[in-house]
Design a protein around this motif. Structure first.
Motif, short mmCIF file in Angstrom:
data_model
loop_
_atom_site.label_atom_id
_atom_site.label_comp_id
_atom_site.label_asym_id
_atom_site.label_seq_id
_atom_site.Cartn_x
_atom_site.Cartn_y
_atom_site.Cartn_z
N ASN A 143 0.96 -1.25 -0.03
CA ASN A 143 0.01 -0.07 0.02
C ASN A 143 0.88 1.18 -0.04
O ASN A 143 1.84 1.34 1.05
N ILE A 144 0.85 2.04 -0.91
CA ILE A 144 1.48 3.36 -1.19
C ILE A 144 0.91 4.49 -0.98
O ILE A 144 1.36 5.62 -1.36
N GLU A 167 8.82 4.67 4.59
CA GLU A 167 10.25 4.33 4.43
C GLU A 167 10.40 4.05 3.14
O GLU A 167 11.41 4.33 2.49
N LEU A 168 9.50 3.18 2.34
CA LEU A 168 9.67 2.95 1.04
C LEU A 168 9.89 3.92 0.21
O LEU A 168 10.51 4.38 -0.71
N LEU A 169 8.73 4.95 0.61
CA LEU A 169 8.67 6.21 -0.20
C LEU A 169 9.62 7.08 -0.11
O LEU A 169 10.19 7.68 -1.13
N LYS A 170 10.42 7.14 0.86
CA LYS A 170 11.60 8.00 1.17
C LYS A 170 12.77 7.41 0.30
O LYS A 170 13.44 8.41 -0.24
N LYS A 171 12.71 6.04 0.33
CA LYS A 171 13.86 5.80 -0.28
C LYS A 171 13.81 5.52 -2.05
O LYS A 171 14.67 5.41 -2.83
N CYS A 172 12.52 5.65 -2.54
CA CYS A 172 12.23 5.72 -4.01
C CYS A 172 11.47 6.96 -4.53
O CYS A 172 10.38 7.33 -4.25
N GLY A 200 7.13 10.45 -5.94
CA GLY A 200 6.57 11.76 -6.73
C GLY A 200 5.38 11.29 -7.43
O GLY A 200 4.37 12.15 -7.50
N TYR A 201 5.22 10.06 -7.90
CA TYR A 201 3.90 9.53 -8.38
C TYR A 201 2.95 9.85 -7.44
O TYR A 201 1.68 9.97 -7.67
#
Length: 96
Positions: A70-71, A78-83, A88-89
Motif C-alpha cells: 500500500n503506497i 520508509e519505502l517512499l522516502k527511498k524511492c 513523486g507519483y
C-alpha cells in the motif's frame, strides 16, 4: 521489469538445446504490486493464487504469491522516502 525476467527465464541453454540432462538454475522470482486505491488496506498483504481456486487444495501443484504494498499517504513511508519516483507519483496522484 517483468519482460526482462521473462527474457531471462526463456533463454534456454547456450547450446540451443531445450532439453538438458542437468538442471539449469534460475534466480527466484518475486512478485510485487503497489496499491493506491481508495479502500482501506493494510500496508503489506500477501495474495495467493490458490485462494481463488474453486476447490481447496492441501498442497496446490501451482502456487503464486504476490506481495501487495500500500503506497497511499501514511503507508510505507520508509519505502517512499527511498524511492523518489514512487514518492513523486504518489504526490501527483494525491493532487489530482
Amino acid at each position: 521489469m517483468i519482460a526482462g525476467g521473462i527474457r531471462q527465464y526463456s533463454g534456454g541453454s547456450e547450446t540451443g538445446q531445450h532439453h538438458q540432462k542437468t538442471r539449469m538454475e534460475i534466480p527466484a522470482p518475486h512478485f510485487v504490486t503497489f496499491y493506491n486505491g481508495t479502500a482501506k488496506r493494510p500496508e503489506r498483504q500477501i495474495y495467493k493464487l490458490s485462494d481463488a481456486f474453486s476447490s481447496e487444495e492441501e498442497e496446490p501443484e501451482l502456487e503464486l504469491k504476490v506481495t501487495v504494498i500500500n503506497i497511499n499517504p501514511g503507508c510505507n513511508s520508509e519505502l517512499l522516502k527511498k524511492c523518489e519516483s514512487l514518492s513523486g507519483y504518489m504526490a501527483f496522484v494525491a493532487s489530482v
